[in-house]
Design a protein around this motif. Structure first.
Motif, short mmCIF file in Angstrom:
data_model
loop_
_atom_site.label_atom_id
_atom_site.label_comp_id
_atom_site.label_asym_id
_atom_site.label_seq_id
_atom_site.Cartn_x
_atom_site.Cartn_y
_atom_site.Cartn_z
N UNK A 22 0.83 -1.20 0.00
CA UNK A 22 0.00 0.00 0.00
C UNK A 22 0.87 1.26 0.00
N UNK A 23 1.88 1.27 0.86
CA UNK A 23 2.73 2.47 0.98
C UNK A 23 3.64 2.67 -0.22
N UNK A 24 4.30 1.62 -0.68
CA UNK A 24 5.35 1.77 -1.68
C UNK A 24 4.94 1.45 -3.11
N UNK A 25 3.88 0.70 -3.30
CA UNK A 25 3.43 0.37 -4.65
C UNK A 25 2.19 1.20 -5.00
N UNK A 26 1.15 1.10 -4.16
CA UNK A 26 -0.09 1.80 -4.46
C UNK A 26 0.08 3.32 -4.34
N UNK A 27 0.88 3.75 -3.38
CA UNK A 27 1.17 5.18 -3.26
C UNK A 27 2.50 5.51 -3.94
N UNK A 28 3.02 4.57 -4.71
CA UNK A 28 4.25 4.74 -5.46
C UNK A 28 3.98 4.66 -6.95
N UNK A 29 4.63 3.69 -7.60
CA UNK A 29 4.58 3.65 -9.06
C UNK A 29 3.22 3.24 -9.63
N UNK A 30 2.32 2.67 -8.79
CA UNK A 30 0.97 2.34 -9.29
C UNK A 30 -0.08 3.30 -8.73
N UNK A 31 0.37 4.51 -8.36
CA UNK A 31 -0.55 5.55 -7.91
C UNK A 31 -1.61 5.83 -8.97
N UNK A 32 -1.27 5.65 -10.23
CA UNK A 32 -2.21 5.91 -11.32
C UNK A 32 -3.48 5.05 -11.18
N UNK A 126 -5.27 13.52 0.14
CA UNK A 126 -5.74 13.22 -1.21
C UNK A 126 -4.61 12.86 -2.16
N UNK A 127 -3.41 13.28 -1.84
CA UNK A 127 -2.26 12.98 -2.69
C UNK A 127 -1.55 11.72 -2.24
N UNK A 128 -0.51 11.36 -2.96
CA UNK A 128 0.21 10.14 -2.64
C UNK A 128 1.24 10.34 -1.55
N UNK A 129 1.61 11.59 -1.27
CA UNK A 129 2.59 11.87 -0.24
C UNK A 129 1.90 12.05 1.11
N UNK A 130 2.69 12.09 2.15
CA UNK A 130 2.26 12.35 3.52
C UNK A 130 1.17 11.41 4.01
N UNK A 131 1.13 10.22 3.51
CA UNK A 131 0.12 9.26 3.94
C UNK A 131 0.42 8.70 5.32
N UNK A 132 -0.57 8.12 5.91
CA UNK A 132 -0.44 7.45 7.20
C UNK A 132 -1.43 6.30 7.25
N UNK A 133 -1.27 5.43 8.21
CA UNK A 133 -2.18 4.30 8.43
C UNK A 133 -2.35 3.44 7.17
N UNK A 134 -1.27 2.84 6.74
CA UNK A 134 -1.32 2.01 5.54
C UNK A 134 -1.77 0.58 5.83
N UNK A 135 -1.91 0.25 7.09
CA UNK A 135 -2.32 -1.09 7.47
C UNK A 135 -3.80 -1.31 7.22
N UNK A 136 -4.24 -2.50 7.55
CA UNK A 136 -5.62 -2.86 7.27
C UNK A 136 -6.29 -3.45 8.50
N UNK A 137 -5.83 -4.57 9.00
CA UNK A 137 -6.44 -5.19 10.17
C UNK A 137 -5.81 -4.72 11.47
#
Length: 151
Positions: A22-32, A126-137
């Motif tokens: 979630x942090x490095x792929x979804x908010x990284x190169x697959x942000x699109x 709303x952007x890909x930077x400065x995210x938090x809480x990438x976990x799920x369970x």
């Protein structure tokens, strides 16, 4: 018994994998593919982000197929653990948190409320930077404390 241990271990290890992906792929190169999940830029019920279900299902299906071909070896049970985690993710993330199907919307369960609150914190960016809480369970303890404290 070992097969059950493999399934449960895989399920729990998927939480760490999900955080990293979630942090490095979804908010990284697959942000699109993930962006519309944050900014709601796609009209309709489906988002580009929904492609991740297919992307993550493919390795699970392959593992289960290969494990079945070898007489239900460990690969099958790893694939089963990944599949069960994916089902839990769909139920909690898409149905419970985002209410794609109205279910448990008025829960008082402290664990579920903590997960929902942490996810809202994640979506405040709303952007890909400065995210938090990438976990799920499992989310930061401060969210659990909000709902488990005694009044």
């Amino acid at each position: 018994m070992i097969n059950l241990i493999i399934v449960f271990s895989t399920f729990f290890l998927m939480e760490g994998a999900t955080w990293l992906i979630h942090k490095y792929v979804m908010h990284g190169f697959l942000w699109i593919l993930h962006r519309d999940h944050h900014d709601h830029s796609t009209e309709g019920h489906l988002e580009k982000n929904d492609y991740f279900f297919i992307i993550f299902a493919i390795p699970a299906i392959i593992l289960m197929y290969l494990g079945r071909q070898e007489g239900f070896n460990y690969l099958f049970y790893i694939g089963l653990g990944v599949t069960l985690y994916g089902m839990a993710y769909f139920f909690v993330h898409d149905i419970f948190i985002h209410q794609r199907i109205s279910f448990l919307s008025n829960t008082k369960n402290p664990y579920l409320l903590a997960i929902r609150r942490a996810h809202k914190q994640h979506h405040k960016h709303l952007g890909r930077e400065r995210g938090e809480c990438f976990g799920f369970l499992w989310v930061p303890v401060k969210y659990f404390k909000m709902y488990f404290k005694k009044n």
